[in-house]
Design an enzyme around this catalytic site. Structure first.
Site, PDB file in Angstrom:
ATOM      1  N   GLU A  38      27.852  25.219  41.606  1.00  0.00           N
ATOM      2  CA  GLU A  38      27.482  24.808  40.256  1.00  0.00           C
ATOM      3  C   GLU A  38      28.705  24.544  39.381  1.00  0.00           C
ATOM      4  O   GLU A  38      28.596  23.914  38.329  1.00  0.00           O
ATOM      5  CB  GLU A  38      26.598  25.877  39.605  1.00  0.00           C
ATOM      6  CG  GLU A  38      27.267  27.215  39.339  1.00  0.00           C
ATOM      7  CD  GLU A  38      27.247  28.149  40.546  1.00  0.00           C
ATOM      8  OE1 GLU A  38      27.477  29.362  40.347  1.00  0.00           O
ATOM      9  OE2 GLU A  38      27.007  27.676  41.678  1.00  0.00           O
ATOM     10  N   CYS A  41      41.497  29.279  51.736  1.00  0.00           N
ATOM     11  CA  CYS A  41      41.546  30.388  52.685  1.00  0.00           C
ATOM     12  C   CYS A  41      42.783  30.322  53.577  1.00  0.00           C
ATOM     13  O   CYS A  41      43.092  31.289  54.263  1.00  0.00           O
ATOM     14  CB  CYS A  41      40.275  30.425  53.537  1.00  0.00           C
ATOM     15  SG  CYS A  41      40.008  28.958  54.530  1.00  0.00           S
ATOM     16  N   SER A  91      33.166  33.315  49.807  1.00  0.00           N
ATOM     17  CA  SER A  91      33.865  34.589  49.965  1.00  0.00           C
ATOM     18  C   SER A  91      33.285  35.368  51.137  1.00  0.00           C
ATOM     19  O   SER A  91      32.118  35.190  51.518  1.00  0.00           O
ATOM     20  CB  SER A  91      33.749  35.426  48.690  1.00  0.00           C
ATOM     21  OG  SER A  91      32.417  35.894  48.518  1.00  0.00           O
TER      22      SER A  91
END
Length: 391
Positions: A171, A276, A221
């Site tokens: 979003e 990451c 995550s």
């Protein structure tokens, strides 16, 4: 709005969320916060489109993705602009991300060479045949950090394989995915084959729980990836959930000082550390102070907004600064401090400058948890074996 059945439509909930430009902290638009009813509507459209799309010859499905590749190349500047503004990346980082997404399409359109199937004669009069069949409706849940590339980890393979798709972008960065939907429609993708549902937690949970969605890809995550994987797998879905990372670099005294310094800094500051693959911990073996001094010089020379982008949200800025504050309180040494930087003409934006912290111990949260920001923790060790032994 949401993109369902080939059309833009308002969600049933009627709630909206601001989409903030991280560079100046102001809204560049709004996005709908969808409900489970909106997910249901998208799944119905995908279900209705599945028979026609799955029965379309593979060669014709591939052609749609070929045309998408061409359209993305023709609209490269617009896609780069969208990505850099909704995400906060530098122009070069945004462009590289879009180009990497195009590479993902290239991989996807090679699928006909990999899914030909095979037939084995296993015994007299007994043959085993391997074929590939679409699952049905599948879904993807996308993070904020690579909003154009990550959907293209999933879409080419899923669509060419004959599946229909429900995509839930972050979003915080919905516009790149929404533009992909328009380009796919222009490329000839039939209505309902790709559907986009914008929103936050309720939309995610509705996708993961929906019995007609056969597989879900998730990137985010590690904490949320574990929750999504457990919840989805209980319903019998095929789940591919990718989480975060804590990447360690080992630097030894005889390393090339300039090459090492420039590359370590590039690694932990690229995409403002919001990836990451970013370096997060440097294991300094013996006396590497000359290399660290060069790293400090490179970090201090970086210009926010040009050589490094913004942080995605004020909440992320607060979290990153919290890790820095905690390490300092526990006795670590701040060599380069990126807290509260001064960024010309962007004072209201979300910024953390390059930060290098020395004398971090392996038990500190900074050394163990994913910071997802431009922060490098230096852990001092005496030998290479000691460095390798640290998890």
């Amino acid at each position: 709005h949401n993109f369902i059945g080939g059309e833009w439509c308002a969600p049933q909930g009627g709630k909206t969320l601001d989409v903030l430009n991280p560079r100046h902290g102001k809204a560049m638009g709004t996005v709908e916060d969808s409900t489970s009813a909106d997910v249901e509507r998208a799944v119905e459209a995908a279900t209705a489109a599945f028979p026609g799309w799955s029965n379309t010859p593979l060669k014709e499905r591939v052609q749609v993705l070929y045309r998408l590749k061409t359209l993305m190349e023709e609209n490269l500047e617009e896609l780069t602009w969208l990505l850099s503004h909704e995400n906060g990346k530098t122009y070069d980082e945004a462009k590289a991300s879009v180009l990497k997404g195009i590479e993902c399409i290239e991989m996807g359109i090679s699928l006909p060479n990999m899914i030909a199937g095979e037939q084995l004669d296993v015994s007299r009069g007994v043959n085993c045949e391997t074929t590939f069949a679409p699952l049905g409706v599948v879904a993807g849940i996308i993070p904020f950090n690579f909003p154009t590339m990550v959907p293209l980890w999933m879409l080419p393979q899923a669509l060419i394989g004959g599946n229909t798709f429900v995509l839930k972008p972050s979003e915080q960065v919905p516009y790149g995915s929404m533009r992909l939907a328009e380009l796919l429609r222009e490329a000839g993708l039939p209505n309902g084959v790709l559907n986009i549902v914008n929103g936050s937690q309720e939309a995610v949970e509705a996708i993961v729980d929906h019995p007609e969605i056969k597989a879900v890809g998730f990137v985010g995550s590690t904490r949320v990836a574990k929750i999504v994987y457990e919840r989805g797998s209980k319903t019998g879905k095929r789940m591919l959930c990718l989480g975060g990372a804590k990447n360690h670099l080992v630097v030894v005294p005889d390393a090339n000082a300039e090459l090492t310094a420039s590359n370590v800094v590039a690694s932990f500051t690229g995409c403002a550390g919001q990836r990451c693959m970013a370096a997060s911990v440097m294991l300094a073996v013996g006396d590497v102070d000359p290399i660290i001094e060069k790293m400090m010089s490179h970090a201090k020379d970086m210009e926010l907004g040009k050589s490094m982008g913004a942080i995605n949200s004020p909440e992320s800025v607060e979290r990153i600064n919290g890790y820095i504050n905690d390490a300092e309180a526990q006795g670590a040494t701040i060599l380069v401090d990126g807290r509260s930087p001064n960024v010309a003409n962007a004072e209201e934006g979300f910024w953390v400058g390059p930060t290098i912290i020395d004398n971090v111990t392996p038990d500190m949260p900074l050394a163990r948890q994913e910071v997802f920001g431009p922060v490098l923790a230096i852990v001092r060790v005496k030998t290479l074996d000691e460095a390798i032994a640290i998890e």
